[in-house]
Each structure stands twice: as C-alpha cells, then as structure tokens.
Design an enzyme around this catalytic site. Sequence first.
Site, short mmCIF file in Angstrom:
data_model
loop_
_atom_site.label_atom_id
_atom_site.label_comp_id
_atom_site.label_asym_id
_atom_site.label_seq_id
_atom_site.Cartn_x
_atom_site.Cartn_y
_atom_site.Cartn_z
N SER A 14 39.32 53.83 -10.40
CA SER A 14 37.88 53.80 -10.64
C SER A 14 37.57 54.41 -12.01
O SER A 14 37.82 55.60 -12.24
CB SER A 14 37.14 54.57 -9.55
N HIS A 39 38.39 49.18 -11.18
CA HIS A 39 37.21 49.32 -10.31
C HIS A 39 36.05 49.90 -11.11
O HIS A 39 36.17 50.96 -11.74
CB HIS A 39 37.58 50.24 -9.14
N ASP A 41 32.17 51.11 -10.86
CA ASP A 41 31.13 51.54 -9.93
C ASP A 41 29.76 51.45 -10.57
O ASP A 41 29.39 52.28 -11.40
CB ASP A 41 31.40 52.98 -9.50
N MET A 43 25.87 51.83 -10.32
CA MET A 43 24.87 52.57 -9.54
C MET A 43 23.52 52.48 -10.24
O MET A 43 23.46 52.55 -11.47
CB MET A 43 25.29 54.04 -9.43
N HIS A 72 31.81 46.99 -8.15
CA HIS A 72 31.23 47.48 -6.89
C HIS A 72 29.76 47.80 -7.15
O HIS A 72 29.45 48.80 -7.80
CB HIS A 72 32.04 48.74 -6.48
N MET A 74 26.49 49.19 -6.27
CA MET A 74 25.72 50.10 -5.41
C MET A 74 24.29 50.05 -5.92
O MET A 74 23.78 51.00 -6.53
CB MET A 74 26.32 51.51 -5.48
N MET A 147 33.87 51.88 2.73
CA MET A 147 33.66 53.13 1.99
C MET A 147 34.14 54.32 2.82
O MET A 147 33.79 54.45 3.99
CB MET A 147 32.17 53.34 1.68
N ASP A 181 37.69 52.99 -0.52
CA ASP A 181 37.17 53.60 -1.74
C ASP A 181 36.51 54.93 -1.40
O ASP A 181 35.59 54.98 -0.58
CB ASP A 181 36.14 52.62 -2.33
C1 DX5 Z 1 31.83 56.35 -5.00
C2 DX5 Z 1 32.59 55.29 -5.76
C3 DX5 Z 1 34.07 55.48 -5.82
C4 DX5 Z 1 34.51 56.73 -6.53
C5 DX5 Z 1 35.90 57.07 -6.14
O1 DX5 Z 1 30.50 55.99 -4.92
O2 DX5 Z 1 32.35 54.04 -5.15
O3 DX5 Z 1 34.69 54.34 -6.41
O4 DX5 Z 1 34.46 56.59 -7.92
O5 DX5 Z 1 36.23 58.28 -6.75
P1 DX5 Z 1 37.24 59.31 -6.09
O6 DX5 Z 1 38.56 58.61 -5.98
O7 DX5 Z 1 37.24 60.44 -7.04
O8 DX5 Z 1 36.69 59.66 -4.74
ZN ZN Z 2 33.52 52.16 -5.79
#
Ligand code: DX5
Ligand code: ZN
Length: 233
Positions: A14, A39, A41, A43, A72, A74, A147, A181
């Site tokens: 990630s 990956h 993320d 948001m 991903h 969110m 998740m 994840d």
């Molecule tokens: C959380 C994200 C994850 C996160 C994982 O909202 O979707 O992808 O970055 O990070 P670690 O491995 O540090 O939990």
């Molecule tokens: Zn993620």
Amino acid sequence: MPTMTQREITIAPSLLACDFTQIGAETRRVEECGADWLHVDVMDGHFVPNLTFGPPLVAAIQRAATKPLDVHLMITNPLEFAGAYARAGAHVLTFHIEAAGSIEKSREIIRAFRDEGVSKVGVALNPDTPVESIAELLPDVELVLVMSVCPGFGGQSFMGEVLAKTRWLRERGYTGHVEMDGGLNAETLPLCAEAGADVLVAGSAIFGADDMAAAIGKLRTLARQAQATGGNV
Ligand code: DX5
Ligand code: ZN
C-alpha cells in the site's frame, strides 16, 4: 500437498505508507523489491475521515509504475469518479458495498467501471459488514476485498474475526481474487492466506521494513506455506 493447483499469491504494497515526497521513486523501489500490484488507497474525507489520492496523483503513480495499479476507492460516490480513476490507470478498481448501499446500485457501479475499460472490478466490505450482503454480486466481480481494519488509516491492528468471511467465500466456491487489507504483517498475513486470500495488502510492514526486498520475499514465502496448510487452493 497441493502444489500445481495453488492459487498464485499477489503481494500488493500500500503506497499509503510510502514517502510521499518521493512517490515516483517509492513506486519504482517497491516494484524492484518484488511488489506484484501497487495498492492505492483513495479516501475522500466523507466515506472515511481522511483524504488521500485524487485522479491526477494516481495518474502520476501510473506513469512511474510498470505493475498493475490496484485502486481501492474509499469514497462516497464511486459512480461519479469511475471514469477519472479508470483513465488515471486503475487496473483493478474496487468500490465499497457500504458506499453503494444496495445490490442494484452496485450493479450500476460495476457496469460503469466496465464501460470505462477497467480490467478487474472489486467490491470491498468493512469489518462490520456481513459477507452474505454481497453474495448476489459474486458472479459479477473479479475480486472481493475483505477489510481487516476499519478503513481510513494505515498502521492499525488486524481484526482476526474477519477471516471467517474469507473462509466463507472459498467454501461457497468463489474462484475470483480474495484480497485482505489492514494490519497484515508476518504474523497475520499467513492467517489470511490460510483462510483463502490470494491478494495480500501491506503498508507499514513493507514500507517500514529495513530491508524491503527481504520483507516482501518473506511475506510471499509465509503466504505460500500457509496457503498449502489451509488447503484453500
Ligand atoms: C486502510 C487502507 C489500507 C492500509 C494498510 O484504510 O485501506 O490499505 O493502507 O496499511 P497497513 O498495512 O499499515 O495496515
Ligand atoms: Zn486499501
């Protein structure tokens, strides 16, 4: 011992945990160290209480990358941004069932992602969302993201109770990707692979490691061993 039929393990670091001042170099570094997918993320400050990558930044990562981008989302309105993230280079594009709100709306989102040319469409589940809620969508998606933390931040602790969802998907005969994840590390990642997950996301455990290549190599080896133990091939 299942060997020939073992599902290929995909390690997806990630980029949320990378050094943002060097995002192009970090993308290349993690690829050189053995990442299979990257990956990303996304948001929006609404669906989760944090803000990260907009489409231009994802497009910049894509220009630095040679491996597939696993995006991903969110975000509250995946339909509105389908085109922007597809054009930015998402190979895998995943929306949250909680954001869609219904099976009908999910189908509309899946259609929109496909119309934008996305190769693999995924649906994600928060830890408190029952996996049965997406049963009807399973024939329509290439990936289910289970998740293992509440989305929004890296560096949280793994929630073991969600492993039952991954087992349920495989017991039900789902043959697509099952991605996990949140909080994955050398202790928790093998549990995911043993339960049947084949796409394993890790942020802190990879970007926080002193030797990134060794960390990715170790996670892959542990995953393969655990996968064989679990028999979920
Ligand atoms: C959380 C994200 C994850 C996160 C994982 O909202 O979707 O992808 O970055 O990070 P670690 O491995 O540090 O939990
Ligand atoms: Zn993620």
